[in-house]
Design an enzyme around this catalytic site. Structure first.
Site, PDB file in Angstrom:
ATOM      1  N   SER A  62     106.421  95.296 110.135  1.00 35.31           N
ATOM      2  CA  SER A  62     107.071  94.813 111.347  1.00 35.31           C
ATOM      3  C   SER A  62     106.691  93.368 111.613  1.00 35.31           C
ATOM      4  CB  SER A  62     106.685  95.669 112.567  1.00 35.31           C
ATOM      5  OG  SER A  62     105.318  95.502 112.883  1.00 35.31           O
ATOM      6  N   SER A 191      94.606  85.149 116.934  1.00 36.34           N
ATOM      7  CA  SER A 191      95.397  84.968 118.151  1.00 36.34           C
ATOM      8  C   SER A 191      94.785  83.859 118.980  1.00 36.34           C
ATOM      9  CB  SER A 191      95.430  86.267 118.957  1.00 36.34           C
ATOM     10  OG  SER A 191      95.911  86.042 120.271  1.00 36.34           O
ATOM     11  N   TYR A 217      90.909  92.984 122.245  1.00 32.30           N
ATOM     12  CA  TYR A 217      91.718  92.314 121.228  1.00 32.30           C
ATOM     13  C   TYR A 217      91.237  90.878 121.028  1.00 32.30           C
ATOM     14  CZ  TYR A 217      96.011  90.655 118.925  1.00 32.30           C
ATOM     15  OH  TYR A 217      96.918  90.108 118.046  1.00 32.30           O
ATOM     16  N   LYS A 221      89.455  88.973 117.739  1.00 32.48           N
ATOM     17  CA  LYS A 221      90.037  87.777 117.156  1.00 32.48           C
ATOM     18  C   LYS A 221      89.031  86.621 117.169  1.00 32.48           C
ATOM     19  CE  LYS A 221      94.042  89.529 116.154  1.00 32.48           C
ATOM     20  NZ  LYS A 221      94.475  89.668 114.746  1.00 32.48           N
ATOM     21  N   THR A 250     107.003  89.391 118.938  1.00 34.17           N
ATOM     22  CA  THR A 250     106.837  90.468 117.971  1.00 34.17           C
ATOM     23  C   THR A 250     106.877  91.809 118.693  1.00 34.17           C
ATOM     24  OG1 THR A 250     104.425  90.542 118.190  1.00 34.17           O
ATOM     25  CG2 THR A 250     105.348  88.982 116.580  1.00 34.17           C
TER      26      THR A 250
END
Length: 328
Positions: A62, A191, A217, A221, A250
């Site tokens: 994806s 990110s 998250y 990162k 996304t």
């Protein structure tokens, strides 16, 4: 005309830096559009730059993963789609084969967050490659569970998917990477959200405080970025890069950050724009300097605030945890 171009370089570099430090609009598609028109924008990789090369992309079912796989294939690479769901991966493989006639796409199964499955996948991939090298390895797989979730080995899932799995997979494929005649490229997709967090080497599993998916998250990162110099040294002669794609539209962003997606939707980069620097790092010649953070084809600072700067002892502490968790 020829004398005006060098004179414009300082102004172009300043504009690029301003776009980077102010975040918006630098992370949007507007920032990319401006940078592409500056004289400081690096040249595209040559046509056929990856002809005869083998590239593997995790999370290739994806978003940025599909875009990266397609771009690498258009430069001539055989692309291995490393995915958790092989049925979905086969569907992507068929779509990509139609879009890039003559290109070779192969589906490999791997749950990057499960270290036992990573070991199995590395063995299978090395066997499938045989004597051939692995020239490009892109770590794009991502996760942002809404509540604290653990992997099969009991590790917080964001760290497992973004740090532990990629480090272990790359380490197990070091022999195939070292066999690349031109020098292999390893790219970890991070990110820009990591700028908001400092390295928590004291709590890598997010066991302290109230769990926040976005914070977890961003911490994972940040860990990718801070480990880049360590990994670059360990994985020589491969070139190691960590890159962030800016704000890209996304499926993961739409699902995990619906409010942000609704607010910024019109200026988000599409997947091809988000994957641009990953592909450039994988294919440009000569190889880019190793161990750095990149955005829009240029190295960027790893911290914007003094409070998020990492000390060498904290980096060493995190690396010790990673080695212990992965058994390196």
């Amino acid at each position: 005309m020829t004398s005006a171009r060098p004179a414009s370089l300082p102004a172009a570099r300043l504009l690029d830096t301003v776009l980077d430090r102010t975040v918006a609009p630098g992370y949007t598609r507007l920032g990319l559009a401006v940078r592409r028109r500056l004289p400081t924008w690096p040249a595209d990789p040559a046509a056929g730059a990856l002809a005869g090369r083998v590239a593997a992309v995790t999370g290739a079912s994806s978003g940025l993963g599909i875009a990266t796989a397609e771009q690498l294939a258009r430069l001539g690479a055989e692309v291995r789609l490393v995915v958790r769901d092989t049925e979905k991966g086969e569907g992507v493989r068929r779509e990509l084969a139609e879009r890039v006639p003559g290109a070779t796409f192969v589906v490999d199964r791997c749950d990057v967050g499960d270290l036992d499955d990573v070991r199995r996948a590395a063995t299978d991939l090395a066997a499938a490659l045989g004597d051939r090298p692995l020239d490009v390895l892109v770590h794009n797989a991502g996760a942002m569970p809404p509540e604290r979730t653990t992997s099969a080995q009991g590790h917080e899932l964001s760290m497992a998917v973004h740090v532990l799995g990629p480090v272990l997979l790359t380490d197990l494929l070091r022999e195939r990477l070292a066999a690349s005649e031109r020098g292999a490229r390893v790219v970890l997709v991070t990110s820009g959200g990591m700028y908001a967090q400092k390295l928590r080497a004291d709590d890598p599993e997010f066991e302290q405080g109230d769990y926040s998916p976005t914070t977890a998250y961003a911490r994972s990162k940040r860990a990718q970025v801070e480990l880049a110099p360590v990994l670059a040294e360990r994985w020589r002669p491969a070139s190691v890069a960590v890159m962030h794609p800016g704000w890209a539209d996304t499926p993961g962003v739409a699902e995990s950050l619906p409010g942000f997606h609704k607010l910024t939707g019109r200026v988000l980069r599409d997947s091809d724009e988000g994957a641009d620097t990953t592909t450039w790092l994988a294919a440009t010649e000569p190889a880019p300097p190793t161990g750095l953070l990149w955005h829009d084809r240029r190295p960027r600072p790893t911290s914007l605030l003094p409070t998020t700067r990492t000390t060498d002892p904290d980096r060493a502490r995190l690396w010790a945890w990673v080695r212990g968790a992965t058994g390196l």
